[in-house]
Design a protein around this motif. Structure first.
Motif, PDB file in Angstrom:
ATOM      1  N   ARG A  64       0.026   5.876  12.524  1.00  0.00           N
ATOM      2  CA  ARG A  64       0.261   4.991  11.555  1.00  0.00           C
ATOM      3  C   ARG A  64      -0.426   5.869  10.127  1.00  0.00           C
ATOM      4  O   ARG A  64      -1.788   6.014  10.168  1.00  0.00           O
ATOM      5  N   TYR A  65       0.258   5.932   9.215  1.00  0.00           N
ATOM      6  CA  TYR A  65      -0.086   6.987   8.189  1.00  0.00           C
ATOM      7  C   TYR A  65       0.046   6.141   6.725  1.00  0.00           C
ATOM      8  O   TYR A  65       1.150   5.807   6.380  1.00  0.00           O
ATOM      9  N   LEU A  66      -1.026   5.811   6.192  1.00  0.00           N
ATOM     10  CA  LEU A  66      -0.910   5.001   4.853  1.00  0.00           C
ATOM     11  C   LEU A  66      -1.037   6.010   3.769  1.00  0.00           C
ATOM     12  O   LEU A  66      -1.693   6.895   3.728  1.00  0.00           O
ATOM     13  N   THR A  67      -0.060   5.727   2.829  1.00  0.00           N
ATOM     14  CA  THR A  67       0.006   6.644   1.854  1.00  0.00           C
ATOM     15  C   THR A  67       0.520   6.002   0.439  1.00  0.00           C
ATOM     16  O   THR A  67       1.216   5.015   0.421  1.00  0.00           O
ATOM     17  N   TYR A  85       4.876   5.641  11.932  1.00  0.00           N
ATOM     18  CA  TYR A  85       4.916   4.746  10.806  1.00  0.00           C
ATOM     19  C   TYR A  85       4.334   5.165   9.377  1.00  0.00           C
ATOM     20  O   TYR A  85       3.246   5.429   9.242  1.00  0.00           O
ATOM     21  N   LEU A  86       4.997   5.316   8.412  1.00  0.00           N
ATOM     22  CA  LEU A  86       4.697   5.758   7.135  1.00  0.00           C
ATOM     23  C   LEU A  86       4.540   4.712   6.251  1.00  0.00           C
ATOM     24  O   LEU A  86       5.639   3.893   6.064  1.00  0.00           O
ATOM     25  N   LEU A  87       3.314   4.104   5.937  1.00  0.00           N
ATOM     26  CA  LEU A  87       3.190   2.789   5.346  1.00  0.00           C
ATOM     27  C   LEU A  87       2.805   2.935   3.852  1.00  0.00           C
ATOM     28  O   LEU A  87       1.793   3.906   3.483  1.00  0.00           O
ATOM     29  N   GLY A  88       3.593   2.230   3.132  1.00  0.00           N
ATOM     30  CA  GLY A  88       3.117   2.287   1.907  1.00  0.00           C
ATOM     31  C   GLY A  88       1.819   1.150   1.322  1.00  0.00           C
ATOM     32  O   GLY A  88       1.761   0.253   1.978  1.00  0.00           O
ATOM     33  N   ASP A  89       1.017   1.951   0.345  1.00  0.00           N
ATOM     34  CA  ASP A  89      -0.037   1.213   0.079  1.00  0.00           C
ATOM     35  C   ASP A  89       0.409  -0.003  -0.741  1.00  0.00           C
ATOM     36  O   ASP A  89       1.368   0.091  -1.525  1.00  0.00           O
ATOM     37  N   ASP A 121       7.709   2.166   5.845  1.00  0.00           N
ATOM     38  CA  ASP A 121       7.630   0.747   5.693  1.00  0.00           C
ATOM     39  C   ASP A 121       6.827   0.648   4.496  1.00  0.00           C
ATOM     40  O   ASP A 121       5.732   0.778   4.252  1.00  0.00           O
ATOM     41  N   GLY A 122       7.489   0.009   3.311  1.00  0.00           N
ATOM     42  CA  GLY A 122       6.677  -0.377   2.220  1.00  0.00           C
ATOM     43  C   GLY A 122       5.817  -1.493   2.051  1.00  0.00           C
ATOM     44  O   GLY A 122       5.208  -1.479   1.085  1.00  0.00           O
ATOM     45  N   GLN A 123       5.852  -2.123   3.153  1.00  0.00           N
ATOM     46  CA  GLN A 123       5.029  -3.487   3.419  1.00  0.00           C
ATOM     47  C   GLN A 123       4.965  -4.451   2.460  1.00  0.00           C
ATOM     48  O   GLN A 123       4.018  -5.023   2.041  1.00  0.00           O
ATOM     49  N   SER A 124       6.164  -4.411   1.691  1.00  0.00           N
ATOM     50  CA  SER A 124       6.126  -5.420   0.559  1.00  0.00           C
ATOM     51  C   SER A 124       6.594  -6.992   1.338  1.00  0.00           C
ATOM     52  O   SER A 124       6.126  -8.237   0.483  1.00  0.00           O
ATOM     53  N   ASN A 125       6.437  -7.200   2.646  1.00  0.00           N
ATOM     54  CA  ASN A 125       6.441  -8.366   3.166  1.00  0.00           C
ATOM     55  C   ASN A 125       4.908  -8.924   3.672  1.00  0.00           C
ATOM     56  O   ASN A 125       4.915 -10.087   4.153  1.00  0.00           O
ATOM     57  N   THR A 126       3.956  -8.210   3.230  1.00  0.00           N
ATOM     58  CA  THR A 126       2.582  -8.499   3.589  1.00  0.00           C
ATOM     59  C   THR A 126       1.653  -9.304   2.684  1.00  0.00           C
ATOM     60  O   THR A 126       2.144  -9.313   1.628  1.00  0.00           O
ATOM     61  N   GLU A 127       0.923  -9.930   3.210  1.00  0.00           N
ATOM     62  CA  GLU A 127       0.014 -10.877   2.129  1.00  0.00           C
ATOM     63  C   GLU A 127      -0.477 -10.181   1.042  1.00  0.00           C
ATOM     64  O   GLU A 127      -0.618 -10.563  -0.010  1.00  0.00           O
ATOM     65  N   GLY A 128      -0.804  -8.923   1.345  1.00  0.00           N
ATOM     66  CA  GLY A 128      -1.459  -8.226   0.277  1.00  0.00           C
ATOM     67  C   GLY A 128      -0.584  -7.686  -0.938  1.00  0.00           C
ATOM     68  O   GLY A 128      -0.826  -7.676  -1.989  1.00  0.00           O
ATOM     69  N   PHE A 129       0.811  -7.585  -0.512  1.00  0.00           N
ATOM     70  CA  PHE A 129       1.734  -7.155  -1.522  1.00  0.00           C
ATOM     71  C   PHE A 129       2.019  -8.642  -1.972  1.00  0.00           C
ATOM     72  O   PHE A 129       2.385  -8.539  -3.334  1.00  0.00           O
ATOM     73  N   PHE A 158      16.278   7.474  10.690  1.00  0.00           N
ATOM     74  CA  PHE A 158      15.119   6.803  10.455  1.00  0.00           C
ATOM     75  C   PHE A 158      15.096   5.078  10.181  1.00  0.00           C
ATOM     76  O   PHE A 158      16.372   4.809   9.898  1.00  0.00           O
ATOM     77  N   ASN A 159      14.177   4.489  10.466  1.00  0.00           N
ATOM     78  CA  ASN A 159      14.355   3.153   9.608  1.00  0.00           C
ATOM     79  C   ASN A 159      13.491   2.989   8.519  1.00  0.00           C
ATOM     80  O   ASN A 159      12.496   3.638   8.327  1.00  0.00           O
ATOM     81  N   ILE A 160      13.930   2.332   7.514  1.00  0.00           N
ATOM     82  CA  ILE A 160      13.312   2.204   6.246  1.00  0.00           C
ATOM     83  C   ILE A 160      13.150   0.745   6.072  1.00  0.00           C
ATOM     84  O   ILE A 160      14.035  -0.262   6.068  1.00  0.00           O
ATOM     85  N   LEU A 161      11.924   0.090   5.780  1.00  0.00           N
ATOM     86  CA  LEU A 161      11.636  -1.319   5.673  1.00  0.00           C
ATOM     87  C   LEU A 161      11.060  -1.906   4.539  1.00  0.00           C
ATOM     88  O   LEU A 161      10.172  -1.005   4.013  1.00  0.00           O
ATOM     89  N   ASN A 162      11.255  -3.095   3.931  1.00  0.00           N
ATOM     90  CA  ASN A 162      10.325  -3.621   3.126  1.00  0.00           C
ATOM     91  C   ASN A 162       9.870  -2.825   1.892  1.00  0.00           C
ATOM     92  O   ASN A 162       8.700  -2.825   1.422  1.00  0.00           O
TER      93      ASN A 162
END
Length: 472
Positions: A64-67, A85-89, A121-129, A158-162
């Motif tokens: 898991r790579y936060l960037t 997993y390339l994860l968007g801050d 994964d841009g993580q736009s579905n998380t509570e922080g976002f 690849f998969n691209i999400l959120n």
């Protein structure tokens, strides 16, 4: 220096660059601790080093790579192994983390791309976002991928999400191959799937599920014509328009082929509640708007388009072709559109629409073997459908009611319809087809079920025929 020596030195230089083109493998352990700390600089350093050495592959191993924003470079392929997993801050308004409004950004590069079976994964579905309270069209959220003026680029597997905003944006690119990606963005408004403002593009074998438009052709630059585009063998789910040309349509689009695609319902809708804006939709229904939307609203020319073999459900209107001037500017052109072999099971009662403007007709449209089913149960309209010449183009722009059960055509010429079949789930009193200010429309093999109105209604039109018989 003689020519033989020059040739020898050139060969040695090319060999040196090839030997020094670096393939770099990154691991989670080297980068950070399990996606909890930013490793933007670590990954960016590898991308830069690989490009400077002549190009190659930068591989993310499982982890898991936060960037924040990463810049893809010339001659570099970013490869995500399965389990990477390339994860968007989620601090997306921090310009130190997102200096560009994208998770992965590229500008004026060539011979590059993204591959592998890992996940972005841009993580736009998380509570922080979600807790930051972003709104539709606020222009504050980052895109997933944004490629600007790039050449010969490829994306595969690849998969691209959120994504925070548009998921995958191509702007003024030339030579693009997209194959086998899985894309899902449903948490935010403006969550388009693939936005194509590019030329010489091949999109194939992709699965997309989006809150906004699915595969959307855009044209933002009057001096750049998106053209030579193919889309095939894709499955598309959208809460708006699964296949769309526009709304941005400054130059227009030409030489486009879309074939062998399935349009289905999404699995959730977090932004839109269409039963509040359309009649005859059950509460909580998951549906898109127009399965195929072709819109020239900014003065552009849309021509030489072929769409074939599309099945769709979870839409309201199967086909929506609209020419207007949403900002009151230049008049566009829509012509030479061929749509065939469409099967659509629809929600609601807004039929397929072809609508131009009084002094600029849509022309040379062919619809062939179109089989549609609607809710039905409507009374015949007694008033003429209103105009909406400067409205935002959408299937509901003329109101919640439409005079036709299956196809409404207005301000158009040289329209050919063969093998249109319209079925209503509840008895409907509207005509199957309405021609309003149309100059030459030829209909053959028109069939209807559970429709009590006449087959074709002529409103101030000329040259309207059904099976070689004049309709006056």
């Amino acid at each position: 220096m003689n020519s033989r020596l020059i040739a020898t030195l050139c060969a040695l230089l090319i060999g040196y660059l090839s030997l020094n083109a670096k393939n770099i493998r990154l691991t989670e352990q080297e980068a950070t601790l399990n996606g909890r700390h930013l490793c933007t600089d670590y990954i960016q350093s590898a991308l830069d080093k690989c490009s400077r050495s002549g190009g190659g592959v930068v591989t993310l191993s499982p982890g898991r790579y936060l960037t924040g924003t990463l810049y893809l470079r010339n001659h570099v392929e970013l490869h995500l192994e399965r389990g990477a997993y390339l994860l968007g801050d989620v601090h997306v308004t921090d310009k130190n983390i997102y200096p560009k409004q994208a998770l992965i950004y590229a500008e004026d590069i060539e011979d590059a791309g993204i591959s592998g079976q890992g996940t972005i994964d841009g993580q736009s579905n998380t509570e922080g976002f979600l807790s930051q309270g972003f709104r539709v069209n606020d222009n504050k959220r980052p895109n997933g991928l944004f490629f600007y003026r790039c050449k010969n680029i490829s994306f595969s597997d690849f998969n691209i999400l959120n994504a925070g905003n548009w998921t995958f944006r191509l702007q003024e690119c030339d030579g693009v191959r997209i194959n086998g990606i899985f894309l899902k963005s449903l948490a935010q408004g403006n969550n388009d799937g693939i936005d194509v403002d590019a030329r010489n593009v091949v999109i194939s074998n992709c699965i997309l599920e989006t809150d906004d438009d699915g595969i959307c052709l855009k044209s933002d630059n009057l001096d750049f014509m998106p053209e030579n585009i193919t889309v095939s063998n894709c499955v598309i789910a959208s809460n708006c328009n699964p296949i769309k040309f526009g709304t941005a349509s400054c130059a227009g689009f030409r030489n486009v082929s879309i074939s062998n695609c399935v349009i289905r319902r999404t699995t959730e809708s977090n932004i839109w509640h269409w039963e509040e804006r359309y009649d005859d939709l059950p509460k909580g229904v998951l549906t898109g708007l127009s399965g195929i939307a072709i819109e020239s609203a900014d003065g552009g020319c849309i021509e030489h388009v072929v769409i074939n073999n599309i099945t769709m459900e979870g839409v309201i209107t199967p086909i929506f072709i609209c020419l207007n001037r949403r900002s009151g500017g230049n008049k566009g052109i829509i012509r030479d559109i061929h749509i065939s072999n469409i099967t659509a099971t629809c929600e609601g009662n807004i039929p397929s629409i072809i609508s131009g403007i009084p002094d600029r007709y849509i022309s040379d449209i062919t619809l062939q073997n179109i089989h549609v089913e609607h809710h039905g149960g409507k009374e015949a309209m007694t008033s003429r459908l209103r105009e909406a010449l400067t409205s935002y183009p959408e299937n509901r722009m003329f109101g919640r009611l439409n005079p036709a059960a299956g196809l409404f055509v207005r301000h158009a010429k040289n329209i050919k319809v063969e093998g249109l079949s319209v079925t209503m789930r509840h008895a409907d009193k509207r005509p199957t087809v309405v021609a309003d200010d149309v100059n030459v429309m030829t209909l053959r093999d028109l069939t209807s079920r559970n429709i009590l109105g006449e087959p074709v209604q002529n409103i101030e039109s000329t040259g309207i025929t059904l099976d070689h018989k004049d309709i006056r």
